[in-house]
Each structure stands twice: as C-alpha cells, then as structure tokens.
Design a protein around this motif. Structure first.
Motif, mmCIF file in Angstrom:
data_model
loop_
_atom_site.group_PDB
_atom_site.id
_atom_site.type_symbol
_atom_site.label_atom_id
_atom_site.label_comp_id
_atom_site.label_asym_id
_atom_site.label_seq_id
_atom_site.Cartn_x
_atom_site.Cartn_y
_atom_site.Cartn_z
ATOM 1 N N GLY A 261 15.573 -5.838 -32.118
ATOM 2 C CA GLY A 261 16.607 -6.582 -31.325
ATOM 3 C C GLY A 261 17.366 -5.112 -30.609
ATOM 4 O O GLY A 261 18.648 -5.303 -29.885
ATOM 5 N N VAL A 262 17.026 -4.720 -29.655
ATOM 6 C CA VAL A 262 17.061 -3.892 -28.461
ATOM 7 C C VAL A 262 15.957 -3.127 -27.520
ATOM 8 O O VAL A 262 14.949 -2.532 -27.451
ATOM 9 N N ARG A 263 16.315 -3.973 -26.472
ATOM 10 C CA ARG A 263 15.030 -4.664 -25.220
ATOM 11 C C ARG A 263 15.392 -3.694 -24.355
ATOM 12 O O ARG A 263 15.161 -3.676 -23.164
ATOM 13 N N LEU A 264 15.346 -2.645 -24.423
ATOM 14 C CA LEU A 264 15.420 -1.382 -23.483
ATOM 15 C C LEU A 264 14.060 -1.475 -22.290
ATOM 16 O O LEU A 264 14.350 -1.142 -21.398
ATOM 17 N N SER A 265 13.154 -1.199 -23.448
ATOM 18 C CA SER A 265 11.413 -1.679 -22.309
ATOM 19 C C SER A 265 11.558 -2.358 -21.956
ATOM 20 O O SER A 265 10.523 -2.404 -20.538
ATOM 21 N N HIS A 266 12.372 -3.664 -21.007
ATOM 22 C CA HIS A 266 12.220 -4.502 -21.046
ATOM 23 C C HIS A 266 12.049 -4.204 -19.643
ATOM 24 O O HIS A 266 12.051 -4.861 -18.238
ATOM 25 N N VAL A 267 13.184 -3.563 -19.022
ATOM 26 C CA VAL A 267 14.285 -3.033 -18.360
ATOM 27 C C VAL A 267 12.752 -2.053 -17.503
ATOM 28 O O VAL A 267 12.935 -1.717 -16.276
ATOM 29 N N PHE A 268 11.977 -1.135 -18.563
ATOM 30 C CA PHE A 268 11.144 -0.101 -17.848
ATOM 31 C C PHE A 268 10.093 -1.265 -17.386
ATOM 32 O O PHE A 268 9.414 -0.188 -15.811
ATOM 33 N N HIS A 269 9.703 -2.257 -18.007
ATOM 34 C CA HIS A 269 8.682 -2.952 -17.700
ATOM 35 C C HIS A 269 9.183 -3.553 -16.672
ATOM 36 O O HIS A 269 8.033 -3.753 -15.109
ATOM 37 N N ALA A 270 10.271 -3.957 -15.693
ATOM 38 C CA ALA A 270 10.333 -4.757 -14.421
ATOM 39 C C ALA A 270 10.446 -3.719 -13.077
ATOM 40 O O ALA A 270 9.962 -4.003 -12.560
ATOM 41 N N ILE A 271 11.175 -2.455 -13.818
ATOM 42 C CA ILE A 271 11.272 -1.480 -13.003
ATOM 43 C C ILE A 271 9.863 -1.118 -12.369
ATOM 44 O O ILE A 271 9.572 -1.191 -11.131
ATOM 45 N N ALA A 272 8.990 -0.447 -13.335
ATOM 46 C CA ALA A 272 7.347 -0.726 -12.670
ATOM 47 C C ALA A 272 6.486 -1.609 -12.379
ATOM 48 O O ALA A 272 5.752 -1.245 -11.262
ATOM 49 N N ALA A 273 7.253 -2.860 -13.018
ATOM 50 C CA ALA A 273 6.353 -4.251 -12.103
ATOM 51 C C ALA A 273 6.963 -3.956 -10.455
ATOM 52 O O ALA A 273 5.661 -4.497 -9.825
ATOM 53 N N THR A 274 8.432 -3.993 -10.373
ATOM 54 C CA THR A 274 9.099 -4.076 -8.885
ATOM 55 C C THR A 274 8.652 -2.779 -8.524
ATOM 56 O O THR A 274 7.549 -3.458 -7.046
ATOM 57 N N ASN A 275 7.820 -1.713 -8.128
ATOM 58 C CA ASN A 275 7.343 -0.196 -8.251
ATOM 59 C C ASN A 275 5.848 -0.757 -7.593
ATOM 60 O O ASN A 275 5.648 -0.203 -6.028
ATOM 61 N N LYS A 276 5.281 -1.251 -8.469
ATOM 62 C CA LYS A 276 3.684 -1.813 -8.212
ATOM 63 C C LYS A 276 3.563 -3.256 -7.127
ATOM 64 O O LYS A 276 2.783 -3.861 -6.398
ATOM 65 N N GLY A 277 5.238 -4.056 -7.177
ATOM 66 C CA GLY A 277 5.344 -4.940 -6.218
ATOM 67 C C GLY A 277 4.815 -6.030 -6.627
ATOM 68 O O GLY A 277 4.285 -7.498 -6.047
ATOM 69 N N ARG A 278 4.447 -6.440 -8.272
ATOM 70 C CA ARG A 278 4.535 -7.429 -8.584
ATOM 71 C C ARG A 278 5.560 -8.075 -9.508
ATOM 72 O O ARG A 278 5.616 -8.147 -10.278
ATOM 73 N N SER A 279 6.064 -8.755 -8.337
ATOM 74 C CA SER A 279 7.198 -10.150 -8.365
ATOM 75 C C SER A 279 6.484 -11.465 -9.350
ATOM 76 O O SER A 279 7.587 -11.739 -9.999
ATOM 77 N N ASP A 280 5.572 -12.086 -9.202
ATOM 78 C CA ASP A 280 5.076 -12.670 -11.624
ATOM 79 C C ASP A 280 5.154 -11.512 -12.508
ATOM 80 O O ASP A 280 5.156 -12.501 -13.605
ATOM 81 N N LEU A 281 5.087 -10.874 -12.661
ATOM 82 C CA LEU A 281 4.929 -9.784 -13.668
ATOM 83 C C LEU A 281 6.496 -9.709 -13.291
ATOM 84 O O LEU A 281 7.120 -9.949 -14.597
ATOM 85 N N VAL A 282 7.417 -9.187 -12.600
ATOM 86 C CA VAL A 282 8.365 -9.343 -12.314
ATOM 87 C C VAL A 282 9.443 -10.400 -13.388
ATOM 88 O O VAL A 282 10.123 -9.945 -14.208
ATOM 89 N N ARG A 283 9.227 -11.291 -12.646
ATOM 90 C CA ARG A 283 9.815 -12.597 -13.288
ATOM 91 C C ARG A 283 9.113 -13.140 -14.834
ATOM 92 O O ARG A 283 9.495 -13.552 -15.229
#
Length: 354
Positions: A261-283
């Motif tokens: 119930g503490v979803r901080l990892s989602h933020v890191f995951h989205a940042i990493a995906a954005t950095n790699k240009g993986r818009s599908d993964l960000v979504r």
C-alpha cells in the motif's frame, strides 16, 4: 557614667559591601541575560522542538495524505526549526525532511509551469509558452537548492553515503529519514538538470545513491530501495551490473509496493521508462497504479508517501494528456488515455421485434 556598647566599626561596612556585591551580581546577570537565555532557555527549547518534531510531527505527517498541508508546513516552519541550530546542535536529521518536502513544493510549482508551457504550445501561443518555460526553470532551480540542502544535511548526520559502511539506525524513522536523504540527492541532480543552471550538485550522486540503498531492507521499505537502484541502472549508461535487468527489478518492486500500500516504486518505474523513451511502458505503469489504488488502500502509517507517489503519477499522466489534447487528465480518469478504444459492447437488432 553609663557606657553604651557600640557595634564594631568593621561590621557595618561588611554588610554594605555584601549588599553591593549582590547588587552587582544581579546587574551582571541582567546585563548578560541574552547569553544566559541562549545557553539555557533557547537551547532547551531547541532540543525539545527537535525531539518533538522528529518523534511526533514527522510520524504524524507521514500518516496523513494531505500533501498541500505538508508542503505548507515545511516551507513555513523550516526557518524556525533550523534557526535552533544557532543555540544548540544543528538539526541535520530534521532538516532532511524539511528541505526534501520544501523542495517538493518548488518542484510541484515547476511542473505546473511546465504544463502551462505545453498547453500554450498546443494553442500555438509561443510567447506564453516561452514565459512559462522560464518560470519552470526558475522553480526547478529553487527545488534543486532545497533538495541539495537536504542532501548535505543527510551527509552531515549519517556520514558520506556509498562508501560501503552503513550507519547504525536507532529505529524505523531513523532508517526512513536515511532513505529520504538518498532520494533528496537524486532529486537535487534531476532538478538541477531541469533548471539548466549550475547549483553545484555532484554529478556522481546517482551512483552514490544506488550504492547506499544497499543499507536499507528492501522488503521492509516496500521495494523502494531496489526500485531506486534499478532506476539509476536504467538511466546511467554502464551502471547496470552484469546479469541484472533494471526493468525486471522494477516489476518486482512494483508488486512489493502494491502489496504494502505504498506505491513509490511506480514513480521510479515511470521515470526509468520515460528516460528510455518507452511511452507504452509509461502508460502501463500509470494504468497499473490506478488499478492498484482501487484494489489496495494506502498503508495507514505511510499515507503521505503513497499520496506523494500518486501525485507524481498524476503529474506524468497530465503531461501526456496536455501534450496530446491541451488539457490535463480528466477527473476520475487516471489510468485512461485520450486514444483509448471504447470497449466492445454487444448489441442486438430490434428490427425483428418491431
């Protein structure tokens, strides 16, 4: 003749001298009152305020999901609480939380200016877009300074991180503040880059933070330490160890965060995906976060952290929406996107019934 015994000649002057000495001492105390107060009353007050804030205010705040109130509190009370460092020990540990939160306030403002710039570009208003981008850079510069202050206070209290030696933590809050300090270092570097200015943040902060997360219990802290480490691997070329996969680690961390119930990892995951240009993964991460919010309530003890994660996921979603539509994520529609196809609905012809 009657003789009257007179008091000794020396007795009266002695009493007078004693009174004079007492008066002089009182006057000295009164004149030097500031020094006495600083050493006693102010110092005691400072020690009490530091202890109370660390042991009660911070835990109380972490159990609350009102981010705006936490932001206002950190900006308003930081000068007061930090000023006690003039009369007692420097409140380094408390400063980590104060400046991290205050940095988040400035970063939130920067994101708002960024959205305004995107909306202006979508509306083909170049002047408004440029002005908003300048305001965004200024806000990021302020955020970088505040985050960097948190990082420096973190190092002053815990020692230089990433050296292979871990501090001895007194309790869970001590360990959490250590993690918050690591996060402030990474945020300082990111905000400095976004501001396009030189704040003085060391460029090796990312690798230092990645190494220092090994001092934290990954299972205990919702998978966030591993998620932070994996994000650094994904963002810095050559940082990923042989045999590791940053995004596999992030997937595992997501499961841990959702279960806790503490979803901080989602933020890191989205940042990493954005950095790699993986818009599908960000979504995909945004959708996963929205679904998890419906399935698992926030951890009572760490509601603030979970709310902060959701706020940042909404910000990432808003950026995507504004880029493509000119407006933010519609209310109640986090996890959906402007080009989602409507679900297939089974229809029945009524012609034969008429």
């Amino acid at each position: 003749m009657t003789y009257v015994r007179m008091p000794a000649r020396e007795a009266l002057p002695v009493r007078i001298r004693a009174k004079g000495l007492l008066a002089a001492l009182l006057a000295t105390v009164m004149l030097s009152g500031c020094g006495v107060v600083n050493k006693m009353i102010y110092k005691t007050t400072g020690d009490v305020m530091q202890g109370f804030s660390r042991n009660h205010t911070v835990p109380y705040l972490m159990a609350n999901d009102d981010l705006a109130m936490g932001c206002a509190m950190s900006e308003a009370t930081a000068p007061l609480l930090m000023s006690f460092g003039r009369v007692t020990s420097e409140p380094d540990q408390l400063a980590v939380m104060l400046y991290l939160s205050a940095g988040g306030c400035a970063e939130e403002l920067a994101r708002e200016h960024g959205l305004a710039a995107l909306a202006a570009m979508h509306a083909m208003n170049g002047n408004a877009a440029e002005d908003a981008m300048i305001r965004q850079q200024r806000a990021y510069a302020l955020a970088a300074e505040r985050y960097f202050s948190a990082w420096k206070h973190h190092n002053a209290h815990y020692g230089e991180p990433g050296t292979g030696e871990c501090p001895d933590f007194d309790d869970d809050m001590d360990e959490f503040i250590y993690f918050a300090g690591l996060l402030s270092g990474l945020q300082a570097l990111n905000a400095e880059i976004q501001s396009t200015s030189a704040i003085g943040v060391p460029k090796n902060v990312g690798s230092v933070v990645a190494r220092a997360t090994s001092c934290l219990d990954n299972d205990k802290w919702w998978g966030a330490p591993m998620a932070l480490r994996a994000t650094v691997w994904a963002m810095i070329p050559g940082a990923q160890p042989q045999g590791e996969d940053a995004f596999e680690r992030l997937d595992i961390a997501d499961e841990q965060g959702e279960a806790a119930g503490v979803r901080l990892s989602h933020v890191f995951h989205a940042i990493a995906a954005t950095n790699k240009g993986r818009s599908d993964l960000v979504r995909s991460v945004i959708r996963e976060h929205a679904e998890s919010l419906e399935q698992m309530p926030s951890n009572d003890q760490w509601q603030f952290v979970d709310a902060m994660a959701t706020n940042m996921i909404v910000a990432i979603s808003d950026r995507l929406w504004v880029e493509h539509t000119g407006h933010r994520t519609p209310m109640g529609q986090l996890g959906t996107f402007w080009d989602d196809q409507p679900e297939n609905v089974e229809t029945m012809s009524l012609d034969g019934l008429l």
